[in-house]
Write an enzyme that holds these catalytic residues in place. Structure first.
Site, short mmCIF file in Angstrom:
data_model
loop_
_atom_site.label_atom_id
_atom_site.label_comp_id
_atom_site.label_asym_id
_atom_site.label_seq_id
_atom_site.Cartn_x
_atom_site.Cartn_y
_atom_site.Cartn_z
N GLU A 1 46.40 27.29 0.56
CA GLU A 1 45.36 28.33 0.50
C GLU A 1 44.59 28.07 -0.77
O GLU A 1 45.08 28.27 -1.88
CB GLU A 1 46.01 29.72 0.49
CG GLU A 1 45.00 30.84 0.75
CD GLU A 1 44.53 31.52 -0.50
OE1 GLU A 1 43.42 31.15 -0.98
OE2 GLU A 1 45.23 32.39 -1.01
N CYS B 1 40.44 34.72 -4.55
CA CYS B 1 39.91 33.76 -3.57
C CYS B 1 39.20 34.48 -2.43
O CYS B 1 38.20 33.99 -1.92
CB CYS B 1 41.05 32.90 -3.01
SG CYS B 1 41.84 31.84 -4.23
#
Length: 463
Positions: A234, A268
């Site tokens: 990720e 993020c």
């Protein structure tokens, strides 16, 4: 980078830590390997009892661990408390649902007969020790969303945490030991980035998961690929936040402030590119800018603070360079764009909205990891989608529209791991989380996440 606790609100180094040497790394790898061979034999009920106990302990420790997190990486104390609570929720969710998520599957009888078998089933078995390379921005949550499903599946974990959150990393190891997990089931490795390759290449490491920068992901993926080991990545994100004419503009603007400023803008999945239709652009821009400008920047330990410092001095310098580059190439600063007066100590930066962003600017292509928003005006949904997809990232997306046809178009055409309508992206243990393109691959959370580190095994019985 030294392994140290440095308070980003003051710049003061509070504690430094010695990096583990080769002998201690070897001892911990051996302990993980030995623990896995015992731990995988525990029933799911026993594993659930351990995870629930860890959740109880974390809940009791919430205030203390929140202060630890805020001291190490600067998020407001209220946000740190919320992060701890979210971890407790996810641990309890996996303890309650793992048996169902890992239940064996029975192929259709017609397919079993067609294969020539008397019976067949599919089971999910653990892989072994998993190396987790984790970031500082959610130093509890990023770890727990890996550890809870991995441990429930029967794997064991080795945590290489970011070098600026060592106290939090050591707390997590202690948490699982206090909960009664056998020694070696979850260990923290206080090592620098240079040690990761050697650990990942060790044959006792079965797989790896990384949340972090694109460059870190490339490095881990290259080594794991060479070793043919499973990985989940990720990486970065530059999530679009699209506002179309049918949206509730007041609510969209209010939510946009949270979506950009959460965790001091260092997330993020934070919305970073705000794309508004020309019919609602002026209204949205005014409300959004007003909301960003009204945020309180200051001491992250104060309950009234909305925005604390960035986690590192370099992080602030990188953000300043992006803003300066954008302004130099013609962007307009609607609010912010500087270090806040009166906060000379620590690594603070004002919430900032930039309008008139164009492809010439670095911020159009790069992820802004801090409370800086890029604002765009578009003529229609086609232009909005082209702009939303015109990035190397594809983590998640946010779209504000009540039009069902527009919603279905976005589900079909948005290049992202999530599409959130009339709200902001947020992770939840029941929903899969992850991205496409250079935002990574694989999924965390939900049943998809718990099975990422399982050996999905066909069991076939002859007649």
């Amino acid at each position: 980078m030294a392994i140290a606790t440095v308070n980003p609100a003051t710049g003061e180094t509070l504690q430094t830590f010695e990096e583990l040497g080769p002998e201690e790394i070897e001892r911990r790898l051996a302990a993980a390997d030995s623990a896995f061979r015992r731990f995988r034999g525990l029933g799911l009920g026993e594993r659930a009892a351990l995870l629930n106990r860890a959740a109880e302990l974390l809940e009791a420790d919430q205030e203390d661990v929140a202060r630890k997190v805020t001291t190490e990486m600067g998020k407001p104390l209220a946000a740190a408390r919320a992060e701890a609570a979210k971890c407790v929720k996810a641990m309890r969710w996996y303890a309650a649902h793992a048996a169902e998520l890992l239940s064996e599957e029975r192929p259709a009888e017609a397919d079993v007969r067609d294969s020539g078998a008397a019976a067949a089933r599919v089971v999910h078995r653990p892989l072994g020790p998993v190396l987790a390379v984790m970031p500082w921005n959610f130093p509890l949550w990023q770890v727990i969303r890996f550890a809870a499903p991995a441990l429930m599946a029967g794997n064991v974990g080795l945590l290489k945490h970011a070098s600026n959150v060592p106290r939090t990393a050591l707390y997590l190891e202690e948490l699982f030991l206090r909960a009664g997990y056998p020694a070696g089931c979850f260990q923290t490795l206080l090592v620098g980035a240079a040690a990761v390759e050697g650990i990942l290449r060790d044959p006792r490491i079965a797989a790896a998961t990384l949340t972090g920068s694109e460059s870190a992901g490339r490095s881990v993926a290259a080594v794991a690929g060479d070793e043919v080991k499973k990985t989940v990545l990720e990486l970065g994100g530059s999530d679009p936040y699209v506002v179309l004419p049918s949206a509730d503009i007041e609510q969209a603007a209010r939510t946009a402030v949270t979506a950009r400023a959460q965790n001091n803008g260092q997330s993020c999945i934070a919305a970073k590119r705000f794309i508004a239709h020309r019919d609602v652009y002026d209204d949205f821009a005014a409300r959004f800018t007003g909301g960003m400008a009204a945020l309180t920047v200051g001491d992250p330990m104060a309950e009234s603070t909305d925005i604390g410092p960035l986690s590192t001095e370099k992080g602030r310098a990188d953000l300043e360079e992006l803003v300066e580059d954008a302004v130099r190439h013609g962007a307009r600063t609607l609010c912010g764009g500087r270090r806040p007066p009166g906060l000379e100590r620590g690594w603070f930066y004002e919430p900032t909205v930039l309008a008139g962003v164009t492809p010439r600017m670095r911020i159009h292509r790069e992820e802004a990891f801090g409370p800086v928003a890029a604002l765009y005006r578009v003529d229609d949904l086609d232009e909005a989608l082209a702009l939303a997809n015109g990035t190397s990232f594809g983590l998640s997306s946010n779209v504000w529209t009540r039009d069902e046809a527009e919603q279905e178009r976005c589900v079909r055409d948005m290049e992202a791991g999530g599409v959130y309508f009339n709200g902001m992206t947020a992770s939840h243990p029941a929903f899969p989380f992850g991205g496409v393109k250079r935002s990574g691959y694989g999924r965390e959370l939900s049943g998809y996440g718990i099975r990422e580190f399982c050996n999905t095994t066909t069991v076939w019985y002859g007649p």
